[in-house]
Design a protein around this motif. Structure first.
Motif, PDB file in Angstrom:
ATOM      1  N   ASN A  50       0.833  -1.202   0.000  1.00  0.00           N
ATOM      2  CA  ASN A  50       0.000   0.000   0.000  1.00  0.00           C
ATOM      3  C   ASN A  50       0.865   1.248   0.000  1.00  0.00           C
ATOM      4  O   ASN A  50       1.925   1.282   0.617  1.00  0.00           O
ATOM      5  CB  ASN A  50      -0.892   0.032   1.247  1.00  0.00           C
ATOM      6  CG  ASN A  50      -1.950  -1.047   1.187  1.00  0.00           C
ATOM      7  OD1 ASN A  50      -2.898  -0.959   0.417  1.00  0.00           O
ATOM      8  ND2 ASN A  50      -1.760  -2.092   1.980  1.00  0.00           N
ATOM      9  N   LEU A  93      -0.007   7.228 -10.771  1.00  0.00           N
ATOM     10  CA  LEU A  93      -0.474   8.225  -9.804  1.00  0.00           C
ATOM     11  C   LEU A  93       0.411   9.480  -9.855  1.00  0.00           C
ATOM     12  O   LEU A  93      -0.094  10.611  -9.812  1.00  0.00           O
ATOM     13  CB  LEU A  93      -0.476   7.627  -8.393  1.00  0.00           C
ATOM     14  CG  LEU A  93      -1.080   8.485  -7.288  1.00  0.00           C
ATOM     15  CD1 LEU A  93      -2.566   8.743  -7.540  1.00  0.00           C
ATOM     16  CD2 LEU A  93      -0.890   7.823  -5.918  1.00  0.00           C
ATOM     17  N   VAL A 132      -8.388   7.509  -6.995  1.00  0.00           N
ATOM     18  CA  VAL A 132      -8.880   6.936  -5.732  1.00  0.00           C
ATOM     19  C   VAL A 132      -9.903   5.833  -6.018  1.00  0.00           C
ATOM     20  O   VAL A 132      -9.824   4.728  -5.469  1.00  0.00           O
ATOM     21  CB  VAL A 132      -9.485   8.051  -4.834  1.00  0.00           C
ATOM     22  CG1 VAL A 132     -10.169   7.467  -3.607  1.00  0.00           C
ATOM     23  CG2 VAL A 132      -8.382   9.034  -4.415  1.00  0.00           C
ATOM     24  N   LEU A 175      -8.213   2.826  -8.274  1.00  0.00           N
ATOM     25  CA  LEU A 175      -7.315   1.914  -7.554  1.00  0.00           C
ATOM     26  C   LEU A 175      -8.030   1.223  -6.388  1.00  0.00           C
ATOM     27  O   LEU A 175      -7.453   0.375  -5.717  1.00  0.00           O
ATOM     28  CB  LEU A 175      -6.080   2.669  -7.048  1.00  0.00           C
ATOM     29  CG  LEU A 175      -5.083   3.104  -8.136  1.00  0.00           C
ATOM     30  CD1 LEU A 175      -4.124   4.176  -7.618  1.00  0.00           C
ATOM     31  CD2 LEU A 175      -4.295   1.911  -8.666  1.00  0.00           C
ATOM     32  N   ALA A 179      -8.958   2.675  -3.574  1.00  0.00           N
ATOM     33  CA  ALA A 179      -8.237   3.140  -2.388  1.00  0.00           C
ATOM     34  C   ALA A 179      -9.179   3.246  -1.189  1.00  0.00           C
ATOM     35  O   ALA A 179     -10.400   3.125  -1.326  1.00  0.00           O
ATOM     36  CB  ALA A 179      -7.606   4.499  -2.681  1.00  0.00           C
ATOM     37  N   PHE A 222      -3.567   3.756  -1.006  1.00  0.00           N
ATOM     38  CA  PHE A 222      -3.750   3.206  -2.351  1.00  0.00           C
ATOM     39  C   PHE A 222      -3.119   1.810  -2.409  1.00  0.00           C
ATOM     40  O   PHE A 222      -1.901   1.686  -2.220  1.00  0.00           O
ATOM     41  CB  PHE A 222      -3.029   4.070  -3.395  1.00  0.00           C
ATOM     42  CG  PHE A 222      -3.548   5.479  -3.520  1.00  0.00           C
ATOM     43  CD1 PHE A 222      -4.601   5.769  -4.388  1.00  0.00           C
ATOM     44  CD2 PHE A 222      -2.959   6.518  -2.804  1.00  0.00           C
ATOM     45  CE1 PHE A 222      -5.063   7.080  -4.524  1.00  0.00           C
ATOM     46  CE2 PHE A 222      -3.422   7.822  -2.941  1.00  0.00           C
ATOM     47  CZ  PHE A 222      -4.470   8.102  -3.801  1.00  0.00           C
ATOM     48  N   THR A 232      -5.567  -4.731 -10.785  1.00  0.00           N
ATOM     49  CA  THR A 232      -5.219  -4.919  -9.368  1.00  0.00           C
ATOM     50  C   THR A 232      -5.158  -6.402  -9.041  1.00  0.00           C
ATOM     51  O   THR A 232      -5.521  -7.241  -9.850  1.00  0.00           O
ATOM     52  CB  THR A 232      -6.265  -4.266  -8.450  1.00  0.00           C
ATOM     53  OG1 THR A 232      -7.454  -5.069  -8.482  1.00  0.00           O
ATOM     54  CG2 THR A 232      -6.597  -2.850  -8.894  1.00  0.00           C
TER      55      THR A 232
END
Ligand code: FAD
Ligand code: FES
Ligand code: FES
Lengths: 265, 159
Positions: free
Chosen positions: A66, A91, A126, A129, A131, A165, A193
């Motif tokens: 993270n 990012l 945000v 991902l 997050a 994230f 992911t």
């Protein structure tokens, strides 16, 4: 500018107490959206509580799994952070696309997502991902955070402290800039992911949103052609002098293709 | 209610009583009488008000003076050497005729110094992209870009 009170917070607890005491007060991060809104009376808080001196809200930490970015971290710190460039280059790229260098030197992650401008860039990262937004009270999943036009799940006086994230296998962000404001006419964030593919779109609608059909197609084959023929309906999309809803819908497909390409490197 | 604000501007400590709503650019121009920092748009678009706060270029029209409390501020008046020798970026602007009316110039120079600090060897494409927060309504940018490319190695050599 109209008259208001100013207070500099020393800590998160200090800021939270000041905001709890005065329901007409607002947090001030970099002021890059709030000061402009106050000049126009689009916002008219009776007091501002400046988070600029709260050290605990700043900084970037990465543990490989993270990437945690403090709410008061400036956009330019994200752009030039080795940790961000290593863990989630998309990012750092996204942060470098925000506004201009002077805005990036003042504007913050927390301010951007709390403000939730329909054309802001960070909301796409945000949500894209998946997050987690951490506040002084709780943790909020990205899917539950962005509620609508300038609307979030934050309660009055609640403060974002950081955003965590999860590091994706690969990710890409491509934005078609509104040429005058530099905000996203349409921006698409694509992330592959550990737990599936996520596609988040900003600028096109009243609030950042996901495109499940694209996510499914990319999960079976992560390649630009997988999304090339997926066209989102233009109903409910933004329409203004810069672009019609129909054009924005078209751009979503084009930007999604390019974002996948960017993720593939 | 007036509040006390203090900071360092161009190497000198300054302090004043101001209203809380005072913008940093207003403080610089009206309290300190440093009128080299311009106000073009007052909406964070044009970059005419660009100054450095703790070494980073920011738009002074889009922040409160109180946000700069305790900060180290550099304005265009503090850029040249004490004996009046121009900063290499100023010299390059003069050399390349990078200004016409001069209204945007203080903000351009402040932004350009920050630009070459972050990108010590910028390409023309980088300079053009990184100038997107500074508007010039006269020059067409060509000579500004030339000046910045010329000054970059000289500014890098200063440090
Ligand atoms: C010329 C210009 C161009 C821009 N272009 C872009 C662009 O291309 N893309 C883009 O995404 N953005 C753009 N922006 C906006 C910029 O990214 C701002 O940084 C961002 O909108 C938030 O500003 P801020 O961090 O200074 O927050 P502020 O303006 O200080 O605050 C914004 C809001 O968030 C609240 N808030 C702030 N911090 C917190 C916190 N920790 N917890 C809870 N609430 C909080 C405040 O109360 C306020 O309501 C641009 C801005 C300008 C001036
Ligand atoms: S006057 Fe500040 S950006 Fe134009
Ligand atoms: S020289 Fe006139 S605005 Fe730039």
């Amino acid at each position: 500018m109209y008259a208001f009170n100013y207070q500099k917070a020393k800590s998160v607890a200090d800021a939270a107490a000041a905001l709890a005491k005065n329901p007409d007060a607002k947090a001030l991060a970099g002021g890059q959206s709030l000061i402009a809104a106050m000049k126009l009376r689009l916002a008219a808080p009776a007091a501002v509580v400046d988070l600029g001196g709260v050290a605990e809200l700043r900084g970037i930490k990465s543990d490989g799994k993270n990437l945690v970015v403090g709410a008061m971290t400036r956009h330019s710190e994200v752009v030039f952070s080795d940790d961000v460039r290593k863990a989630i280059p998309a990012l750092a790229h996204l942060a470098g696309e925000i506004g201009d260098r002077m805005v990036r030197n003042m504007g913050t992650l927390g301010g951007s997502i709390a403000h939730n401008d329909p054309a802001a860039d960070y909301p796409a990262a945000v949500l894209g991902l998946g997050a987690t937004v951490e506040t002084n009270k709780r943790k909020i999943a990205a899917d539950d955070f962005f509620k609508g036009l300038y609307e979030t799940a934050l309660e009055p006086g609640e403060l974002i402290t950081s955003v965590s994230f999860p590091v994706p296998k690969r990710a890409g962000y491509v934005k078609f800039k509104q040429p005058a404001s530099r905000f996203a006419l349409v921006g698409v964030f694509v992330a592959d992911t550990g737990s599936g593919v996520r596609v988040a779109v900003t600028g096109a609608g009243p609030c950042v949103f996901r495109v499940p059909e694209m996510e499914k197609a990319l999960a079976s084959k992560f390649a630009p052609e997988s999304v090339a023929n997926i066209r989102i309906p233009d109903k409910g999309l933004n329409s203004d002098i810069h672009a019609s809803a129909e054009y924005r819908a078209h751009l979503v497909t084009v930007m999604a293709k390019r974002a996948v390409q960017a993720a593939l490197g | 209610m007036p509040v006390k604000v203090s900071m360092t501007v161009n190497g000198k400590p300054v302090a004043a009583e101001v209203e809380e709503r005072t913008l940093l650019v207003t403080f610089i121009r009206e309290n300190l009488r440093l009128t080299g920092t311009h106000v073009g748009c007052d909406t964070a678009q044009c970059g005419a008000c660009t100054i450095h706060m703790n070494g980073n270029a920011v738009k002074a029209c889009n922040m409160l003076a109180m946000q700069a409390e305790g900060a180290d501020i550099l304005t265009i008046e503090g850029v040249a050497a004490a004996d009046g020798t121009l900063h290499p970026m100023q010299e390059a602007f003069r050399e390349h005729h990078a200004l016409q009316c001069g209204f945007c110039t203080p903000g351009m120079v402040m932004s350009a110094i920050d630009l070459v600090k972050r990108h010590p060897k910028p390409t023309e494409a980088v300079v053009r992209a990184e100038l997107d927060g500074n508007f010039c309504r006269c020059t067409g940018y060509h000579n500004i870009v030339k000046a910045i490319l010329d000054a970059a190695p000289k500014v890098a050599a200063m440090r």
